[in-house]
Scaffold this motif. Structure first.
Motif, PDB file in Angstrom:
ATOM      1  N   ASN A 136       1.488  -0.909  -0.316  1.00  0.00           N
ATOM      2  CA  ASN A 136       0.495  -0.149   0.279  1.00  0.00           C
ATOM      3  C   ASN A 136       1.020   1.101  -0.063  1.00  0.00           C
ATOM      4  N   ASN A 137       0.498   2.383   0.830  1.00  0.00           N
ATOM      5  CA  ASN A 137       1.680   3.759   0.943  1.00  0.00           C
ATOM      6  C   ASN A 137       1.245   4.252   1.939  1.00  0.00           C
ATOM      7  N   LEU A 138       1.973   5.664   2.184  1.00  0.00           N
ATOM      8  CA  LEU A 138       1.566   5.844   3.627  1.00  0.00           C
ATOM      9  C   LEU A 138      -0.008   6.724   3.319  1.00  0.00           C
ATOM     10  N   LEU A 139      -0.644   7.287   1.774  1.00  0.00           N
ATOM     11  CA  LEU A 139      -1.338   8.283   2.567  1.00  0.00           C
ATOM     12  C   LEU A 139      -2.749   8.160   3.193  1.00  0.00           C
ATOM     13  N   ASN A 140      -3.432   9.266   3.677  1.00  0.00           N
ATOM     14  CA  ASN A 140      -4.320   8.359   3.626  1.00  0.00           C
ATOM     15  C   ASN A 140      -5.634   8.599   3.276  1.00  0.00           C
ATOM     16  N   TYR A 141      -6.018   7.869   2.699  1.00  0.00           N
ATOM     17  CA  TYR A 141      -7.885   8.120   1.252  1.00  0.00           C
ATOM     18  C   TYR A 141      -8.724   6.684   2.193  1.00  0.00           C
ATOM     19  N   LYS A 142      -9.698   7.084   1.323  1.00  0.00           N
ATOM     20  CA  LYS A 142     -10.816   5.808   1.615  1.00  0.00           C
ATOM     21  C   LYS A 142     -10.720   5.266  -0.005  1.00  0.00           C
ATOM     22  N   GLY A 143     -11.129   3.879   0.253  1.00  0.00           N
ATOM     23  CA  GLY A 143     -11.725   3.011  -1.021  1.00  0.00           C
ATOM     24  C   GLY A 143     -10.602   2.071  -1.385  1.00  0.00           C
ATOM     25  N   LYS A 144     -10.828   1.456  -2.632  1.00  0.00           N
ATOM     26  CA  LYS A 144      -9.686   0.664  -2.679  1.00  0.00           C
ATOM     27  C   LYS A 144      -8.431   0.741  -3.711  1.00  0.00           C
ATOM     28  N   THR A 145      -9.216   2.105  -3.817  1.00  0.00           N
ATOM     29  CA  THR A 145      -8.245   2.732  -5.380  1.00  0.00           C
ATOM     30  C   THR A 145      -7.962   4.242  -5.798  1.00  0.00           C
ATOM     31  N   LEU A 146      -6.106   4.316  -4.807  1.00  0.00           N
ATOM     32  CA  LEU A 146      -6.619   6.039  -5.027  1.00  0.00           C
ATOM     33  C   LEU A 146      -6.309   6.681  -6.259  1.00  0.00           C
ATOM     34  N   SER A 147      -6.858   7.737  -5.979  1.00  0.00           N
ATOM     35  CA  SER A 147      -6.862   8.837  -7.308  1.00  0.00           C
ATOM     36  C   SER A 147      -5.661  10.499  -6.437  1.00  0.00           C
ATOM     37  N   TYR A 148      -5.004  10.441  -7.556  1.00  0.00           N
ATOM     38  CA  TYR A 148      -4.540  11.458  -7.134  1.00  0.00           C
ATOM     39  C   TYR A 148      -3.594  12.564  -8.424  1.00  0.00           C
ATOM     40  N   ARG A 149      -3.270  13.413  -7.996  1.00  0.00           N
ATOM     41  CA  ARG A 149      -2.245  13.780  -8.884  1.00  0.00           C
ATOM     42  C   ARG A 149      -1.276  15.307  -7.821  1.00  0.00           C
ATOM     43  N   ILE A 150       0.139  15.726  -8.253  1.00  0.00           N
ATOM     44  CA  ILE A 150       1.432  16.099  -7.467  1.00  0.00           C
ATOM     45  C   ILE A 150       1.278  17.427  -8.048  1.00  0.00           C
ATOM     46  N   GLU A 151       1.085  17.958  -7.033  1.00  0.00           N
ATOM     47  CA  GLU A 151       1.609  19.216  -7.253  1.00  0.00           C
ATOM     48  C   GLU A 151       3.211  20.218  -6.559  1.00  0.00           C
ATOM     49  N   GLU A 152       3.847  20.686  -7.680  1.00  0.00           N
ATOM     50  CA  GLU A 152       4.702  20.828  -6.665  1.00  0.00           C
ATOM     51  C   GLU A 152       4.741  22.671  -6.051  1.00  0.00           C
ATOM     52  N   LEU A 153       4.739  22.786  -5.092  1.00  0.00           N
ATOM     53  CA  LEU A 153       4.599  24.553  -4.799  1.00  0.00           C
ATOM     54  C   LEU A 153       6.123  24.976  -4.666  1.00  0.00           C
ATOM     55  N   ALA A 154       5.939  26.667  -4.168  1.00  0.00           N
ATOM     56  CA  ALA A 154       6.898  27.617  -4.361  1.00  0.00           C
ATOM     57  C   ALA A 154       8.775  27.095  -3.632  1.00  0.00           C
ATOM     58  N   ASN A 155       8.171  26.240  -2.639  1.00  0.00           N
ATOM     59  CA  ASN A 155       9.219  25.986  -1.704  1.00  0.00           C
ATOM     60  C   ASN A 155       9.828  24.332  -2.088  1.00  0.00           C
ATOM     61  N   GLY A 156       9.580  23.963  -3.787  1.00  0.00           N
ATOM     62  CA  GLY A 156       9.932  22.753  -3.493  1.00  0.00           C
ATOM     63  C   GLY A 156       8.994  21.620  -3.654  1.00  0.00           C
ATOM     64  N   GLU A 157       8.222  21.638  -2.266  1.00  0.00           N
ATOM     65  CA  GLU A 157       7.870  19.962  -1.574  1.00  0.00           C
ATOM     66  C   GLU A 157       6.287  20.136  -2.574  1.00  0.00           C
ATOM     67  N   GLN A 158       6.166  19.065  -2.596  1.00  0.00           N
ATOM     68  CA  GLN A 158       5.591  18.247  -3.754  1.00  0.00           C
ATOM     69  C   GLN A 158       4.068  17.655  -2.368  1.00  0.00           C
ATOM     70  N   ILE A 159       2.737  18.077  -2.847  1.00  0.00           N
ATOM     71  CA  ILE A 159       1.800  17.626  -2.507  1.00  0.00           C
ATOM     72  C   ILE A 159       1.142  16.876  -3.336  1.00  0.00           C
ATOM     73  N   TYR A 160      -0.058  15.694  -1.945  1.00  0.00           N
ATOM     74  CA  TYR A 160      -0.866  15.153  -3.021  1.00  0.00           C
ATOM     75  C   TYR A 160      -2.698  15.594  -3.510  1.00  0.00           C
ATOM     76  N   LEU A 161      -3.352  15.606  -4.384  1.00  0.00           N
ATOM     77  CA  LEU A 161      -4.646  16.025  -4.537  1.00  0.00           C
ATOM     78  C   LEU A 161      -5.079  14.799  -4.795  1.00  0.00           C
ATOM     79  N   ASN A 162      -6.898  15.211  -4.538  1.00  0.00           N
ATOM     80  CA  ASN A 162      -7.440  14.557  -4.784  1.00  0.00           C
ATOM     81  C   ASN A 162      -8.181  14.923  -6.401  1.00  0.00           C
ATOM     82  N   GLU A 163      -9.067  14.264  -6.689  1.00  0.00           N
ATOM     83  CA  GLU A 163      -9.734  15.026  -8.142  1.00  0.00           C
ATOM     84  C   GLU A 163     -10.502  15.810  -8.000  1.00  0.00           C
TER      85      GLU A 163
END
Length: 226
Positions: A136-163
């Motif tokens: 599995n992975n370390l993200l906090n999500y519900k359901g059997k399938t994780l749908s996400y996209r990655i966005e990079e912030l100005a400080n270089g940090e990457q965050i995960y966004l749902n649909e």
């Protein structure tokens, strides 16, 4: 991006007519000084899992106690902690990460090929043994399938966004352990191992690959009876 997560199980019953193995005092105390209720009320379990500094022993113990909660719900005797099973479970989870495979069978190392090879290496007197594994992975999500996209912030940090564009945060130790145990409980063969009367001992061990996106976790439960 969609991710699906996998669960495998193995049961071997004989009827006879992290990379670092369990070397901290915390690890010992998790099993010697707690009941399921007292451990699961620990404040540390509400902390977010940090992939760079994860307390893998804390996560492993949380999985152990949540597994015993499932047995208690079914009026079964709780598993005792199996220290030798912990060695074989951690070995296999580490190998699945190091050698990048997900299976009960380690095809790259004959010595550790099957569950019985690993478990009986550390203790040869088991009269029954079994294994569950999952990824599995370390993200906090519900359901059997994780749908996400990655966005990079100005400080270089990457965050995960749902649909919906909402941020997907990392799980707490309790949230992650609960999701992993429920992943096993939602699969009949794995649930059968967890609720089996053939076993009296259990150990759970996980390993992560921080280079995967999102961070990958693979876990092993080893069961036994002496």
């Amino acid at each position: 991006m969609n991710s699906r997560f996998k669960t495998l199980f193995s049961t071997i019953i004989f009827l006879f007519i992290r990379i670092n193995f369990c070397n901290s005092q915390d690890y010992i105390n998790y099993y010697s000084e707690h009941s399921s209720n007292s451990f699961l009320n620990e404040k540390r379990l509400t902390e977010s899992v940090n992939g760079e500094q994860i307390n893998i022993d804390l996560l492993n113990a949380t999985i152990f106690y949540l597994t015993n909660i499932e047995r208690r719900k079914n009026e079964l005797i709780a598993f005792d902690f199996g220290a030798k099973l912990y060695l074989s479970a951690q070995l296999h989870s580490d190998k699945m990460i190091q050698l990048d495979f997900f299976s009960h069978t380690n095809k790259q190392e004959r010595k550790w090929r099957e569950p019985k090879d690993r478990i009986l290496h550390f203790e040869k007197l088991y009269t029954a043994l079994g294994e569950n594994v999952l990824e599995n992975n370390l993200l906090n999500y519900k359901g059997k399938t994780l749908s996400y996209r990655i966005e990079e912030l100005a400080n270089g940090e990457q965050i995960y966004l749902n649909e919906k564009g909402e941020q997907i945060h990392y799980s707490t130790y309790l949230e992650l352990a609960n999701r992993l145990v429920q992943q096993w409980m939602n699969s009949e063969p794995h649930k059968k191992n967890i609720l089996s009367k053939s076993y009296s001992l259990l150990a759970c061990a996980c390993a992560i690959n921080p280079n995967k996106t999102p961070i990958l976790i693979r876990c092993t439960q080893n069961f036994g009876r002496l």
